[in-house]
Scaffold this motif. Structure first.
Motif, PDB file in Angstrom:
ATOM      1  N   ARG A   9     -20.814  32.311  -4.718  1.00  0.00           N
ATOM      2  CA  ARG A   9     -22.145  32.573  -5.263  1.00  0.00           C
ATOM      3  C   ARG A   9     -23.232  31.691  -4.658  1.00  0.00           C
ATOM      4  NH1 ARG A   9     -21.954  35.138 -10.443  1.00  0.00           N
ATOM      5  NH2 ARG A   9     -22.680  33.312 -11.547  1.00  0.00           N
ATOM      6  N   GLU A  10     -22.846  30.813  -3.722  1.00  0.00           N
ATOM      7  CA  GLU A  10     -23.855  30.121  -2.912  1.00  0.00           C
ATOM      8  C   GLU A  10     -24.665  31.124  -2.087  1.00  0.00           C
ATOM      9  OE1 GLU A  10     -22.197  25.702  -1.792  1.00  0.00           O
ATOM     10  OE2 GLU A  10     -21.303  27.385  -0.736  1.00  0.00           O
ATOM     11  N   GLU A  36     -13.564  27.293  -8.195  1.00  0.00           N
ATOM     12  CA  GLU A  36     -14.235  26.712  -7.021  1.00  0.00           C
ATOM     13  C   GLU A  36     -14.643  27.806  -6.047  1.00  0.00           C
ATOM     14  OE1 GLU A  36     -11.661  22.570  -7.317  1.00  0.00           O
ATOM     15  OE2 GLU A  36     -11.027  24.187  -5.974  1.00  0.00           O
ATOM     16  N   SER A  37     -13.730  28.728  -5.826  1.00  0.00           N
ATOM     17  CA  SER A  37     -14.005  29.821  -4.899  1.00  0.00           C
ATOM     18  C   SER A  37     -15.166  30.695  -5.413  1.00  0.00           C
ATOM     19  CB  SER A  37     -12.742  30.659  -4.720  1.00  0.00           C
ATOM     20  OG  SER A  37     -13.028  31.829  -4.004  1.00  0.00           O
ATOM     21  N   ILE A  45     -30.029  33.156 -12.914  1.00  0.00           N
ATOM     22  CA  ILE A  45     -28.681  33.064 -13.486  1.00  0.00           C
ATOM     23  C   ILE A  45     -28.570  31.781 -14.306  1.00  0.00           C
ATOM     24  CG2 ILE A  45     -26.238  32.702 -12.938  1.00  0.00           C
ATOM     25  CD1 ILE A  45     -26.611  34.547 -10.515  1.00  0.00           C
ATOM     26  N   ALA A  55     -17.600  29.775  -7.481  1.00  0.00           N
ATOM     27  CA  ALA A  55     -18.855  29.022  -7.392  1.00  0.00           C
ATOM     28  C   ALA A  55     -19.355  28.963  -5.947  1.00  0.00           C
ATOM     29  CB  ALA A  55     -18.677  27.618  -7.951  1.00  0.00           C
ATOM     30  N   GLU A  56     -18.443  28.840  -4.981  1.00  0.00           N
ATOM     31  CA  GLU A  56     -18.855  28.775  -3.567  1.00  0.00           C
ATOM     32  C   GLU A  56     -19.314  30.138  -3.071  1.00  0.00           C
ATOM     33  OE1 GLU A  56     -16.184  26.707  -0.808  1.00  0.00           O
ATOM     34  OE2 GLU A  56     -15.640  25.406  -2.507  1.00  0.00           O
ATOM     35  N   ARG A 114     -17.609  36.831   0.360  1.00  0.00           N
ATOM     36  CA  ARG A 114     -16.595  35.926  -0.213  1.00  0.00           C
ATOM     37  C   ARG A 114     -16.571  34.651   0.602  1.00  0.00           C
ATOM     38  NH1 ARG A 114     -10.715  37.916  -1.783  1.00  0.00           N
ATOM     39  NH2 ARG A 114      -9.556  35.967  -1.899  1.00  0.00           N
ATOM     40  N   LYS A 127     -30.411  32.447  -8.153  1.00  0.00           N
ATOM     41  CA  LYS A 127     -29.728  31.301  -8.779  1.00  0.00           C
ATOM     42  C   LYS A 127     -30.536  30.784  -9.968  1.00  0.00           C
ATOM     43  CE  LYS A 127     -27.460  29.646  -4.585  1.00  0.00           C
ATOM     44  NZ  LYS A 127     -27.581  28.709  -3.454  1.00  0.00           N
ATOM     45  N   GLY A 151     -16.645  37.990  -5.249  1.00  0.00           N
ATOM     46  CA  GLY A 151     -16.066  37.945  -3.903  1.00  0.00           C
ATOM     47  C   GLY A 151     -14.716  38.622  -3.788  1.00  0.00           C
TER      48      GLY A 151
END
Lengths: 112, 433
Positions: B306-307, B300-301, B317, B303-304, B291, B314, B285
């Motif tokens: 990659r939502e 945290e950013s 990975i 992981a979010e 992003r 997923k 991102g």
């Protein structure tokens, strides 16, 4: 978790118990743990679906236990070139797809 | 142009060189949306890259336009090439022009559908575990997976680098081979490309298109029982009829055994997922791509952000991360590399006695839309006949063998390393019958 060294420790603790040649069942906590290592956030529904599916998929991977140890003859050579300056992307081009930039730099999330 | 089959994610034009002459002058070409196009968004079929506009074109795109071909659009695909049906695309599924209720195969389903529907003369796909050959088989067109290192991957957005090659899809063997003539060749921007001048027994100046002469007199075709066992009977009958026609044209067939291929699909998925888990870490991102709005810290950013990947991405990975993690690395990844070496040895030994190896491309007829989406393992196992070729870095062609229940069936012909001309020659005899 706050840094990568912590996650490495967690991975090390994951060493399978004796007799792991039994069916490779995974539980929801293991799926959550791997998702945390991989930095992919999952919702509860995804965790439930993946828990079921991973059991089946890992079971099928068990077939690899029957593969004999095999001599791996890799015919690899290094590919080198002169370290010369070439034309590349402009700074503007390199930053064009970034969500946030400042003074010619990428802006990332805060580190901690 | 009406895109009735959702074959394209983006319709856009890159003009070919008007002064070029040769087989690709004035041809239209559709490009899979994981191959970079300067100024035209390149999404990989993912939300993650929905707005990504590359600042440069892939080497293969440059070579096609220099040869006079005009790019007409970017084709739909399974997200990041991960799928066998083109249903994991964030832009909706592509429909099979041969039967719109069925999938076109994947992951290069949009490319094969565009050719089958007449929306492009030629298309480029990428083949990591069958992603050119599977959709070619399901849509009733020709697809070539080149030897690893024949075609530059510069500008191809990576999924599993050690396995993938860009390959052409076209209505005839000769047209696909003519496109291969244009895109093949060493590239300083891809250190894994090989110069055929340095490859023993290869002729760097030989034309692939000229090899499509249909002359199989005296050719030896190996028939591996392992790649017929378990396949749909209708598929087997159709493929056997096509092989019988090759015999009628002077080819000799001989049964061979490739015991290692029984483990190939599992080895392929372990290796591909492991490489994917590393490759897709680049989507953080920060430099490009989606992003998240997260105000959390980096982890945290990340992981979010990659939502934004779809479920299949997923899944791969996570399984790749699992297969590489401490305690499981030896059990999965090391064994998969042993299997890969074993598959390579098996093929090497087989090619001491035969010129090409023939089998069904896909062991099944095209799935109905939605049929396999909730059963990933079933989808993976459908790649049993295509994945051994990627593990062994070999060239292969899928050529239409005929129809079963009104649906296309593909015949796969595999050759020795850099033996493209032999598989092209054999494939042209199949279509010429």
């Amino acid at each position: 978790m706050s840094d990568t060294s912590e996650s490495t420790d967690e991975a090390a603790e994951e060493t399978p118990a004796e007799g792991d040649d039994a069916a490779a069942a995974v539980d929801a906590d293991e799926v959550r743990h791997v998702a945390e290592l991989a930095r992919v956030r999952l919702d509860d529904e995804e965790v439930a679906a993946f828990t079921d599916q991973f059991g089946d998929i890992l079971d099928s991977f068990e077939a690899l236990d029957e593969v004999p140890e095999t001599d791996r003859e890799e015919d690899l050579i290094n590919v080198m070139r002169e370290d010369e300056i070439e034309e590349g992307l402009t700074q503007e081009e390199a930053l064009a797809n970034a969500a946030e930039t400042e003074d010619g730099f990428f802006v990332g999330p805060k580190v901690s | 142009m009406a895109d009735d089959h959702n074959a394209f994610i983006t319709e856009a034009t890159i003009d070919g060189d008007a002064d070029a002459d040769g087989p690709l002058a004035d041809k239209t070409v559709a490009v899979k949306d994981n191959i970079s196009t300067d100024g035209i968004r390149t999404t990989c079929g993912s939300e993650m890259l929905a707005d990504y506009v590359p600042p440069y074109s892939a080497t293969v795109v440059e070579r096609l336009t220099e040869a006079g071909a005009t790019v007409v659009g970017k084709t739909n695909m399974d997200e990041f090439g991960m799928g066998t049906t083109t249903e994991t695309s964030a832009f909706g599924p592509t429909r099979n022009p041969a039967d719109p209720e069925r999938v076109p195969g994947g992951s290069s389903g949009g490319s094969a559908a565009a050719v089958a529907a007449g929306e492009a003369d030629v298309a480029l796909g990428s083949d990591t575990g069958g992603s050119v050959r599977c959709p070619a088989a399901f849509c009733g067109v020709v697809g070539i997976k080149p030897t690893y290192g024949l075609v530059s991957r510069y500008g191809l957005i990576a999924y599993a680098n050690s396995l993938e090659q860009i390959g052409p899809i076209a209505g005839t063997v000769e047209e696909a081979a003519a496109a291969l003539d244009v895109i093949a060749g060493p590239d300083p921007n891809d250190g894994t490309t090989r110069d055929l001048a340095d490859v023993e027994g290869a002729d760097p100046d030989a034309s692939y298109a000229a090899a499509a002469d249909g002359d199989v007199d005296g050719l030896t075709v190996g028939i591996p029982t392992e790649l017929f066992d378990g396949a749909d009977e209708r598929v087997v009958e159709t493929v056997e009829a096509a092989i019988a026609d090759l015999e009628a044209q002077g080819a000799e067939t001989t049964e061979i055994s490739l015991p290692s291929v029984e483990h190939a699909v599992q080895a392929y998925y372990v290796i591909a997922m492991a490489e994917a888990s590393s490759n897709l870490a680049r989507f953080d991102g920060v430099r490009y791509g989606h992003r998240s709005e997260s105000d959390g810290n980096w982890n945290e950013s990340f992981a979010e952000t990659r939502e934004a990947f779809g479920p299949e991405v997923k899944r791969r990975i996570l399984l790749g991360t699992y297969a590489l993690s401490a305690g499981y690395h030896d059990k999965y990844y090391e064994k998969a590399q042993d299997a890969r070496a074993w598959v390579r040895q098996d093929f090497d030994e087989a090619f001491e006695d035969v010129d090409v190896i023939a089998s069904p491309t896909m062991p099944v007829l095209p799935f109905e839309l939605g049929e396999s989406l909730d059963d990933p393992l079933r989808m993976y196992l459908a790649d049993a006949n295509t994945t051994p070729v990627n593990l062994a870095n070999l060239p292969a062609v899928s050529v239409p063998a005929g129809e079963a229940d009104g649906l296309p069936v593909g015949l796969q012909l595999v050759g020795p390393k850099f033996g493209e001309r032999t598989v092209i020659r054999a494939a042209s005899a199949v279509e010429g019958r």
